[in-house]
Design a protein around this motif. Sequence first.
Motif, PDB file in Angstrom:
ATOM      1  N   LEU A 162      95.259  20.715 -53.433  1.00  0.00           N
ATOM      2  CA  LEU A 162      93.349  20.082 -53.267  1.00  0.00           C
ATOM      3  C   LEU A 162      92.644  19.115 -53.640  1.00  0.00           C
ATOM      4  N   MET A 163      91.961  18.538 -52.966  1.00  0.00           N
ATOM      5  CA  MET A 163      91.284  16.806 -52.783  1.00  0.00           C
ATOM      6  C   MET A 163      90.187  17.115 -53.508  1.00  0.00           C
ATOM      7  N   VAL A 164      89.971  16.109 -54.127  1.00  0.00           N
ATOM      8  CA  VAL A 164      88.518  16.274 -54.022  1.00  0.00           C
ATOM      9  C   VAL A 164      87.335  14.608 -53.960  1.00  0.00           C
ATOM     10  N   HIS A 165      86.770  14.415 -53.153  1.00  0.00           N
ATOM     11  CA  HIS A 165      87.055  13.157 -52.388  1.00  0.00           C
ATOM     12  C   HIS A 165      85.677  12.041 -53.936  1.00  0.00           C
ATOM     13  N   PRO A 166      86.559  11.186 -54.119  1.00  0.00           N
ATOM     14  CA  PRO A 166      85.783  10.662 -55.011  1.00  0.00           C
ATOM     15  C   PRO A 166      84.887   9.687 -55.150  1.00  0.00           C
ATOM     16  N   LYS A 167      84.188  10.104 -53.738  1.00  0.00           N
ATOM     17  CA  LYS A 167      82.787   9.973 -53.451  1.00  0.00           C
ATOM     18  C   LYS A 167      81.603  10.212 -52.922  1.00  0.00           C
ATOM     19  N   THR A 168      81.849  12.127 -52.528  1.00  0.00           N
ATOM     20  CA  THR A 168      80.941  13.044 -52.135  1.00  0.00           C
ATOM     21  C   THR A 168      81.196  13.808 -53.474  1.00  0.00           C
ATOM     22  N   GLY A 169      82.656  13.583 -53.955  1.00  0.00           N
ATOM     23  CA  GLY A 169      82.891  15.272 -54.850  1.00  0.00           C
ATOM     24  C   GLY A 169      83.303  16.375 -54.245  1.00  0.00           C
ATOM     25  N   ARG A 170      82.930  16.519 -52.491  1.00  0.00           N
ATOM     26  CA  ARG A 170      83.438  17.502 -52.424  1.00  0.00           C
ATOM     27  C   ARG A 170      84.479  17.921 -52.139  1.00  0.00           C
ATOM     28  N   VAL A 171      85.110  19.044 -52.329  1.00  0.00           N
ATOM     29  CA  VAL A 171      86.153  19.827 -52.547  1.00  0.00           C
ATOM     30  C   VAL A 171      86.334  19.923 -50.912  1.00  0.00           C
ATOM     31  N   TYR A 172      88.169  19.384 -51.174  1.00  0.00           N
ATOM     32  CA  TYR A 172      88.374  20.076 -49.798  1.00  0.00           C
ATOM     33  C   TYR A 172      90.288  20.694 -50.280  1.00  0.00           C
ATOM     34  N   ILE A 173      90.868  21.040 -49.666  1.00  0.00           N
ATOM     35  CA  ILE A 173      91.853  22.402 -49.690  1.00  0.00           C
ATOM     36  C   ILE A 173      92.576  22.093 -48.311  1.00  0.00           C
ATOM     37  N   ALA A 174      93.625  21.909 -48.173  1.00  0.00           N
ATOM     38  CA  ALA A 174      94.879  22.078 -47.182  1.00  0.00           C
ATOM     39  C   ALA A 174      95.914  23.351 -47.924  1.00  0.00           C
ATOM     40  N   SER A 175      95.496  24.331 -46.303  1.00  0.00           N
ATOM     41  CA  SER A 175      96.847  25.349 -46.349  1.00  0.00           C
ATOM     42  C   SER A 175      98.235  25.117 -45.587  1.00  0.00           C
ATOM     43  N   LYS A 176      98.810  26.175 -46.078  1.00  0.00           N
ATOM     44  CA  LYS A 176     100.193  25.772 -44.950  1.00  0.00           C
ATOM     45  C   LYS A 176     100.501  27.019 -44.894  1.00  0.00           C
ATOM     46  N   GLY A 178     104.311  28.033 -41.843  1.00  0.00           N
ATOM     47  CA  GLY A 178     105.977  27.433 -41.444  1.00  0.00           C
ATOM     48  C   GLY A 178     105.409  26.388 -39.736  1.00  0.00           C
ATOM     49  N   ASP A 179     104.400  26.954 -38.903  1.00  0.00           N
ATOM     50  CA  ASP A 179     103.547  26.351 -38.164  1.00  0.00           C
ATOM     51  C   ASP A 179     102.737  25.835 -38.483  1.00  0.00           C
ATOM     52  N   GLY A 180     102.611  24.803 -39.589  1.00  0.00           N
ATOM     53  CA  GLY A 180     101.264  24.096 -40.409  1.00  0.00           C
ATOM     54  C   GLY A 180     100.321  24.175 -41.039  1.00  0.00           C
ATOM     55  N   GLY A 181      99.294  23.899 -40.993  1.00  0.00           N
ATOM     56  CA  GLY A 181      98.122  24.399 -41.560  1.00  0.00           C
ATOM     57  C   GLY A 181      96.858  23.691 -41.314  1.00  0.00           C
ATOM     58  N   GLY A 182      95.810  24.264 -42.306  1.00  0.00           N
ATOM     59  CA  GLY A 182      94.584  23.773 -41.489  1.00  0.00           C
ATOM     60  C   GLY A 182      93.485  22.951 -43.026  1.00  0.00           C
ATOM     61  N   LEU A 183      92.821  21.991 -42.880  1.00  0.00           N
ATOM     62  CA  LEU A 183      92.308  21.367 -43.893  1.00  0.00           C
ATOM     63  C   LEU A 183      90.371  21.911 -44.230  1.00  0.00           C
ATOM     64  N   TYR A 184      90.886  22.429 -45.202  1.00  0.00           N
ATOM     65  CA  TYR A 184      89.011  23.451 -45.138  1.00  0.00           C
ATOM     66  C   TYR A 184      88.363  22.442 -45.772  1.00  0.00           C
ATOM     67  N   GLU A 185      87.398  22.529 -46.018  1.00  0.00           N
ATOM     68  CA  GLU A 185      86.210  21.960 -46.346  1.00  0.00           C
ATOM     69  C   GLU A 185      85.410  22.546 -47.124  1.00  0.00           C
ATOM     70  N   VAL A 195      80.751  33.806 -54.144  1.00  0.00           N
ATOM     71  CA  VAL A 195      81.517  33.631 -53.821  1.00  0.00           C
ATOM     72  C   VAL A 195      81.485  31.990 -52.435  1.00  0.00           C
ATOM     73  N   ASN A 196      81.916  30.553 -53.587  1.00  0.00           N
ATOM     74  CA  ASN A 196      82.354  29.333 -52.046  1.00  0.00           C
ATOM     75  C   ASN A 196      82.580  29.983 -51.329  1.00  0.00           C
ATOM     76  N   THR A 197      82.470  29.764 -49.722  1.00  0.00           N
ATOM     77  CA  THR A 197      83.306  29.492 -48.415  1.00  0.00           C
ATOM     78  C   THR A 197      83.698  28.234 -48.395  1.00  0.00           C
TER      79      THR A 197
END
Length: 345
Positions: A162-176, A178-185, A195-197
Amino acid sequence: MRSYLTGPAGTRAAVLAAALLLLAGGGPAVADDGRADRDFTIEDPRITESSGLAASRAHPGVYWTHNDSDDGPYVFAVDSRTGRTVATITMRGVGEPRDVEGISIGPDGDIYVGDIGDNLDGSWSHVWLYRFPEPKELRDATVTAVQYDVKYADGPRDAEALMVHPKTGRVYIASKNGDGGGLYEGPAKLTTGAVNTFRRVDEVPWVTDGAFSPDGGSLVLRSYFSARVYDFEDGRLGESEAVAAPFQRQAESVTYTADGSALMFGSEGLRSGVVRVEVAGREGGRDGAPSKGGDEAGDRGGDRERGSGSGSAAADGSGDGNVALGAAVLVGIAVLWLGLRRRRG
């Protein structure tokens, strides 16, 4: 919520774990000179599964952390000078957390806690984020937290970062997986009562944690055996380089120091160690770019390996430390495995 292997698979896993524990060096990191933001050991016996780290904005040298699943609505403030817990925060108004895996601090000084793990292979229809202001005083307290419902546009995911951008305040999640994952905004602004999509904006490797640099220009993502730092601009990943991450027993967390001078890498386990790796951006580039080194597949651009700071796996930046350690681990696994086979025979 954890699952455990049994039978032959469990034996192999036990052998691997034993080899890693033997060869990684039994002792955790210790505060070497009493200064803040140095290598330290989390001394609190309640913290056995530290799964996230966030450097305090209000209290220099203090790091917020939490346990993994089945612990309750607790967040701990740990002083890096001593490794001792200086405040335990109990969140109320958030229900019963399922699998807390990440923590981050936004530009408004609020602490965000990510109840985003899903060890059932991405079967939960939604996950939760909790948010509360960072306390001005370090003492045990109960705080009312805001709870946000989260889902992914392309279906359920397991995630630990879980990462919150220090300037915009937007929240990001990185999934995981076995084949890798995705960065979600996440949406530009999180809302309650709906619900927040989160939408997939990029591909990432297997990730156990991540963190933005204080200036927001870099995003570091770590896995069990390696880490990478990515340029980050306009909400998208740019070129990346390998970071000389330390070898740890169960590498679960990473954060920048509050001043951006170093990365702090954490691990699960009783009396787990947190290891500092210096940032070299002030010498060879923009701030927030850590010392490069180590090795990892899937680079987005050419690696520029450079020296690393205290506690890193490859102090000269060549990656030889990681290679040598990996070879030693393989030898140790082989020895233990042959021993078991002889005993069975």
